[in-house]
Each structure stands twice: as C-alpha cells, then as structure tokens.
Enzyme design. Sequence first.
Site, PDB file in Angstrom:
ATOM      1  N   ASP A  52      47.460  98.375  70.334  1.00 44.85           N
ATOM      2  CA  ASP A  52      47.635  98.734  71.736  1.00 44.85           C
ATOM      3  C   ASP A  52      47.988 100.193  72.021  1.00 44.85           C
ATOM      4  OD1 ASP A  52      47.631  95.975  71.391  1.00 44.85           O
ATOM      5  OD2 ASP A  52      49.018  95.601  73.028  1.00 44.85           O
ATOM      6  N   GLU A  77      58.072  92.444  63.433  1.00 49.67           N
ATOM      7  CA  GLU A  77      56.741  92.657  64.013  1.00 49.67           C
ATOM      8  C   GLU A  77      56.011  93.770  63.260  1.00 49.67           C
ATOM      9  OE1 GLU A  77      56.895  93.576  68.180  1.00 49.67           O
ATOM     10  OE2 GLU A  77      54.723  93.390  68.452  1.00 49.67           O
TER      11      GLU A  77
HETATM   12  C1  GLC Z   1      51.235  93.414  70.634  1.00 44.02           C
HETATM   13  C2  GLC Z   1      50.187  93.848  69.627  1.00 44.02           C
HETATM   14  C3  GLC Z   1      48.999  92.909  69.692  1.00 44.02           C
HETATM   15  C4  GLC Z   1      49.478  91.480  69.483  1.00 44.02           C
HETATM   16  C5  GLC Z   1      50.603  91.107  70.445  1.00 44.02           C
HETATM   17  C6  GLC Z   1      51.244  89.778  70.108  1.00 44.02           C
HETATM   18  O1  GLC Z   1      50.773  93.510  71.935  1.00 44.02           O
HETATM   19  O2  GLC Z   1      49.792  95.172  69.853  1.00 44.02           O
HETATM   20  O3  GLC Z   1      48.056  93.256  68.728  1.00 44.02           O
HETATM   21  O4  GLC Z   1      48.430  90.583  69.599  1.00 44.02           O
HETATM   22  O5  GLC Z   1      51.606  92.075  70.385  1.00 44.02           O
HETATM   23  O6  GLC Z   1      51.752  89.769  68.808  1.00 44.02           O
END
Ligand code: GLC
Length: 423
Positions: free
Chosen positions: A162, A391
Amino acid sequence: MQSLLQNASEILRENDLGTYTVPTHGLYPFQWNWDSCLTALGQAYFDEERAWREIETLFAHQWEDGMVPHIIFHKEDDGYFPGPDVWSTGRDVPTSGITQPAVAGFAIKRLFDRAKDRELADAKARALLPKVKAWHDWFFANRDPQGTGLVAILHPWESGRDNSVDWDAAFERVPTDGVLPFIRRDLQHADADHRPTQAQYERYIWLVQLFRSLDWDNSKLHDASPFQVVDPGFNGILLRSCMDLADLADALGEVEVAESSRAQAGKGIAAMDTLWSDARGQYLCQDRVLGELIDSPSVGGLLAAFAQIPSERAATIAARITTIAEQVNYLVPSHDPASSDYDGKRYWRGPAWLIVNYMISDGLSRAGQTAVAQRIAQSSVKLIEQSGFAEYYDPKSGEPCGGTRFTWTAAMVIEFISQTQLE
Ligand code: GLC
C-alpha cells in the site's frame, strides 16, 4: 520449532471467524483478499476443508464482472476506515470496489497438490477454477485495455504494498480537493510513525471518490484514473497464478481454461521484460500515464521472481538480494536500504514482510536459486523466533511493527517450517 508451530496455529484459530479469518483483530476486522488466500495454505495443515472454505468465502463475493474485491465487510465494525459507506459499492454484503494481488490461482493449485483428501480437493478445485479464471480474464480486459500483456493497478491499495515509495511520484498527480472530511482509524491501533501520512490518506480517498462517482464501472475506471501503475510484483503474482491455473486445469481435464491461462501467462512474462532495469538489476514499476519506468528500487521488482521469469533474470535477482543482505540483518526489506527513501519501520517503505519473503523464496527455489531461497526462509523463521508474529519487521533491528498476532505471518511460518521439515 514445535512451539513455533503451536503458536502459529493458535493465532490462526484466534483470528478465525468460522468461514473467514481476519488479518488481526482491531486493525483489520474484515476479510482481506490475498490475506485469505495465503492464510488457507497454513490452515490446510490442520484442516483441509477449512482451508478451502476460506477461499470459497472470498469468491462468494466476486462481482458479476469477475472482480474479486480487496475487502469483504462481513460485519459492521467502526474500527476501520474507509468502511462500507465510503466505498458505497451497493452490494448486499458490502465490499470495497478495488482488488488485490491475484494469488488465489497459486493458492488453490498448492492446496490441490498437497491435499490428503483427494475427493474433496477435486470437487473444491473444480468449483473454484472458473471463478479464478473469470477474475484473471477481468484483469486483462479491464486493467490492460491496450492488450500489452500486463495489468495496471489504479489505487496503491490494489498492489498489497500500500505505502510503497513506488507510488509517490505518480501519486502526486492525484489531487485532494473535494475530499470529504474523515477520521482515520488506523492510528488508534498502530504507531503513526509506522503508518502513511495524512496527505497520502487524502489522495487514497480522492481516488475512491472518483471511482464511486463512476458507479464502480470497471470499463471506465482504468482510463479515468490519474494513477495507473504497472507493478512487476503484482503482475508476477497474477502471471504465476495464470500458469498454476493452467496446470490445475490440465489436471482436471479443463482444456480450454488450460490453454487460455497458459497464453495469458506466456504473453505477460514476455512483456515483463519491458520492466527490467539493467542498472538496478531488478524489475521496476512503470507509470502507464507517462509511459516511463519509475526508478524506485523496491521489493516489487524482486517479487516478480514468483512468476516463471527467464533464469538469467532470476539469477540477477538472487545476486541483488545477496547484495541487499549485506546491509540488513533480516531479509527481504521492502525497499533498498541504500536508497534515501528507505524507512525501516514505515509500512512498505523498508520493513520485511513474511508473505513477500515466502513468494520470493518459492519463485527463486523453482528457478534453481536454492541458496538464496533458503537464506530467505531461514531469515524469516529467525525473525519470528526473536520477535513474534507481527505484521512486519524492521530489517535491521528485527523490531516487530504494525499489528500483532498476525494471521498471514502465522500461516507463512507454518509453510516455511513444514517445507523445511519435508525436504
Ligand atoms: C495492509 C497491507 C495489505 C493487507 C492488509 C491486511 O493494508 O498493506 O497488503 O492485505 O493490510 O493485512
């Protein structure tokens, strides 16, 4: 290792809401597209039926035009922005209006290949095959209207990476006027220094408002968007899925799906070479509006190795990762640590992510680059042993960042450990 596996399986269960799994409670309270597909790989070690269901639930919300949305808002939850009212896609079960990396084709092929319950796998794969094919066809029809072989993303969130540096220059073209006031929710769950800035958030929402004003008509969005980027990582995932879908279709006797998928993969992989940079020793994104490569050395150009790229390209990427490894303690940073844009703690601008490691490692191993592939796998497991199931991680200090008790991190740990034990 056993206790790591046990902790990973506990996280999967804790985040399991029955028919889908949330990435982590709080920060991400819904179903995310590529999270679910990769999560299913970990679930399959305990319960194959549950793993298939994770992907089935996602595809139950596929749009009529073939798109599979990036978020399915199964339940109301005020803790996330932008929620269903901002997207306003007009569906019974609300969804977002954009997509995410097409890893489903790869995931179902892997579930199918490893299945112990052959009858179940055959039935599930047979039912999912046309849906995944429709999604791939949707991509080429709507995100590659000129027929180049490669698809564009129209919003940074589609890439899955993102907040990457890759989007910065093209994102400057996205205005912020007319953006309705909003309250971000991510900052209640995560450190502001790890998250995107306010200006970036306004641009994210401006694009959502534009697409909404076009009634989410995918035949119009591509040309209307001031942001069209061809991401080698995103395309690498799609093309790997096309190839895997072709092989799966062969196994199921679905000749037409096999032929068409193989043609999509072949054309895309040939076109991928237009994204190669000799100077950087990796692939780069292309700004489709300007028709120029974006000189941003991010992990997207390494992730392309997940697809069947030429072996000399895979060798150069392996060499590049070896050079990058001299500057960090944990692989693979999401941005080149030698670049002034590198930020080891900020979301996709430096941190290492286990899902990306898994896909790069898998692709390099298939290309015969086993030493680098194993090095990435070992580095990934070491990171989790030291810092838990976060994460993402600072590649120099190993510090855990973003959300905690993270589903796909747990799933990837199961994959890495189980694969090593099997070898
Ligand atoms: C963030 C990440 C994306 C992912 C989401 C849920 O937005 O950038 O890739 O799918 O989190 O984990």
